[in-house]
Scaffold this active site. Sequence first.
Site: not given
Ligand code: ADP
Length: 203
Positions: A37-38, A111, A43
């Site tokens: 995902g974005l 990915s 993730k």
């Molecule tokens: P990625 O790994 O996809 O780049 P991250 O997990 O690092 O994303 O970041 C996602 C951000 O969004 C985090 O700060 C997380 O706390 C926040 N967030 C808010 N709501 C959600 C949700 N429902 N699911 C996942 N992350 C969430």
Amino acid sequence: MGTEVRATNITWHGGEVTSEMRQDRMRQRGATVWLTGLSASGKSTIARDLERKLHEGGRISYVLDGDNIRHGLNKDLGFSPKDREENIRRIGEVAALFTDANLIVITAFISPYRQDRDNVRKLMKEGQFIEVHVDCDVDTCEKRDPKGLYQKAKAGQIPEFTGISAPYEAPLKPEIVIPSARMSVDEAAGLLMTYLRKNRFLL
Ligand code: ADP
């Protein structure tokens, strides 16, 4: 590049300890939960929560995460389409080995290319590759922006940023979709736990 075969006269060695023996010992069947995902879709956050839930349930899992892998194994790779392909290919090989070692692997990589993810699926036995689309609209990702990457990308400081200046190819038939803009982290990880239980990865 990386798919070129250079070594010759090499043979795959199987061991005396079989998959079934590992499964009995570890009370689980190896799998890879592949989150795609974005950036900022959630993730890593969901991966960590799932890892904690599995650990609390006495299961053995391991998270492979974007930045960590780029510090080591893939530090020679950038973000061009070719480098992204090689990034995922190497991670896929590592995930396949850990899955064969009977771990529950959780990967958290954008990915973005369908073909790359399909190639990883082919490295594993039927059912072992669990593709999870962490589906979140760009606007929500941009608002979250925990690392300030969208801001930088919009300012033109990060070329080839997925969702802004590089494509994201959503999975066509993922095993699971997590609408992370309207599902809590706890619910999302819970959904994955249910899938693992129902499909007898947790014995
Ligand atoms: P990625 O790994 O996809 O780049 P991250 O997990 O690092 O994303 O970041 C996602 C951000 O969004 C985090 O700060 C997380 O706390 C926040 N967030 C808010 N709501 C959600 C949700 N429902 N699911 C996942 N992350 C969430």
